[in-house]
Design a protein around this motif. Structure first.
Motif, mmCIF file in Angstrom:
data_model
loop_
_atom_site.group_PDB
_atom_site.id
_atom_site.type_symbol
_atom_site.label_atom_id
_atom_site.label_comp_id
_atom_site.label_asym_id
_atom_site.label_seq_id
_atom_site.Cartn_x
_atom_site.Cartn_y
_atom_site.Cartn_z
ATOM 1 N N VAL A 32 0.774 -1.225 -0.137
ATOM 2 C CA VAL A 32 -0.174 0.034 0.220
ATOM 3 C C VAL A 32 0.747 1.337 -0.091
ATOM 4 O O VAL A 32 0.209 2.228 -0.383
ATOM 5 C CB VAL A 32 -0.876 0.095 0.891
ATOM 6 C CG1 VAL A 32 -2.004 1.495 1.111
ATOM 7 C CG2 VAL A 32 -1.989 -1.520 1.344
ATOM 8 N N MET B 25 -1.084 -1.584 -5.467
ATOM 9 C CA MET B 25 -2.844 -1.758 -4.995
ATOM 10 C C MET B 25 -3.477 -2.703 -5.704
ATOM 11 O O MET B 25 -4.734 -3.937 -5.229
ATOM 12 C CB MET B 25 -3.897 -0.261 -5.596
ATOM 13 C CG MET B 25 -3.602 0.839 -4.872
ATOM 14 S SD MET B 25 -4.851 2.155 -5.325
ATOM 15 C CE MET B 25 -5.275 1.956 -6.871
ATOM 16 N N SER C 267 -10.804 -5.796 0.096
ATOM 17 C CA SER C 267 -9.494 -4.987 0.089
ATOM 18 C C SER C 267 -8.627 -3.892 -0.932
ATOM 19 O O SER C 267 -8.888 -3.239 -0.787
ATOM 20 C CB SER C 267 -8.457 -6.007 0.048
ATOM 21 O OG SER C 267 -8.440 -7.419 1.741
ATOM 22 N N ILE D 84 -8.817 -0.148 -0.604
ATOM 23 C CA ILE D 84 -7.082 0.227 -0.847
ATOM 24 C C ILE D 84 -7.562 1.342 -1.958
ATOM 25 O O ILE D 84 -7.054 2.426 -1.419
ATOM 26 C CB ILE D 84 -5.995 -0.841 -0.991
ATOM 27 C CG1 ILE D 84 -6.477 -2.312 -0.012
ATOM 28 C CG2 ILE D 84 -5.302 -0.554 -1.704
ATOM 29 C CD1 ILE D 84 -5.706 -2.902 -0.347
ATOM 30 N N MET E 176 -5.652 2.869 8.589
ATOM 31 C CA MET E 176 -5.308 3.971 7.418
ATOM 32 C C MET E 176 -5.038 4.826 7.619
ATOM 33 O O MET E 176 -4.333 5.632 6.848
ATOM 34 C CB MET E 176 -6.737 3.143 6.996
ATOM 35 C CG MET E 176 -6.432 3.585 5.118
ATOM 36 S SD MET E 176 -5.511 2.042 4.477
ATOM 37 C CE MET E 176 -6.701 0.999 4.396
#
Length: 204
Positions: free
Chosen positions: A64, A79, A125, A129, A191
């Protein structure tokens, strides 16, 4: 009268020796309800599950970070790799932990729901992201983290629906809601730390 005993009948009933049967029944109920009496765990598999989620999470966070530093197709590629790493590690951790959970009853894993849970983990996911790394920033970063937390919960409960055990499964709605909320909050905070305040300790 001829042929009949002259001994008087007793009016006292003999006690029924069914204590053992009752204890066995209660023990069986305890096993089906998941009480410690009927549940064992393989600590080696538990340790393996912990290793998988820590190492997989470390790799996913590193990917990430690389994606956040790129643009265009390179960004999309990083990604995608991060989504696969995150989804696979979440999924593997869940099922390794389920194999470590030894219950004294026959069980199987439904193939369709098991595969679906993997797709949920990877797709969710990827969604979380991509939203968090959107250039617009702002509330999209915590929203992406919340999506990732919801993905973990969704993958877990889809996987649990595929866990078919010969017994009773009792869902406690309060615990289910708490697990979803805690996962969403922790992923949101993580995050935000990773995207908005990157440092050499962010990956930890």
């Amino acid at each position: 009268a001829p042929g009949r005993s002259s001994r008087p009948r007793s009016s006292v009933r003999r006690p029924r020796h069914d204590g053992g049967r009752r204890r066995r029944t209660l023990a069986r109920v305890g096993e089906l309800r998941g009480r410690p009496r009927g549940v064992r765990g393989d600590h080696r598999l538990v340790a393996l599950a912990a290793f998988v989620i820590v190492s997989g999470g470390w790799v996913a966070v590193g990917l990430v970070r690389r994606a956040s530093e790129r643009t265009g197709t390179m960004r999309a590629g990083w990604m995608g790799l991060a989504a696969i790493a995150a989804g696979a590690s979440i999924w593997c951790t869940h099922f390794i932990a389920m194999l470590a959970y030894l219950v004294r009853a026959p069980f199987i894993f439904d193939p369709s729901l098991t595969v679906l849970s993997l797709l949920v983990a990877v797709a969710g996911s990827a969604a979380g992201i991509s939203v968090a790394l959107n250039r617009a920033g702002g509330l999209l970063v915590p929203l992406g983290g919340a999506i990732l937390g919801g993905t973990i919960a969704a993958m877990h409960y889809v996987g649990m629906l595929g866990y078919r055990v010969d017994g009773f499964v009792d869902w406690q709605i309060g615990y289910v809601a708490a697990s979803v909320a805690i996962g969403a909050v922790l992923c949101t905070l993580s995050m935000k730390q990773l995207v908005e305040r990157p440092s050499k300790y962010s990956q930890v």
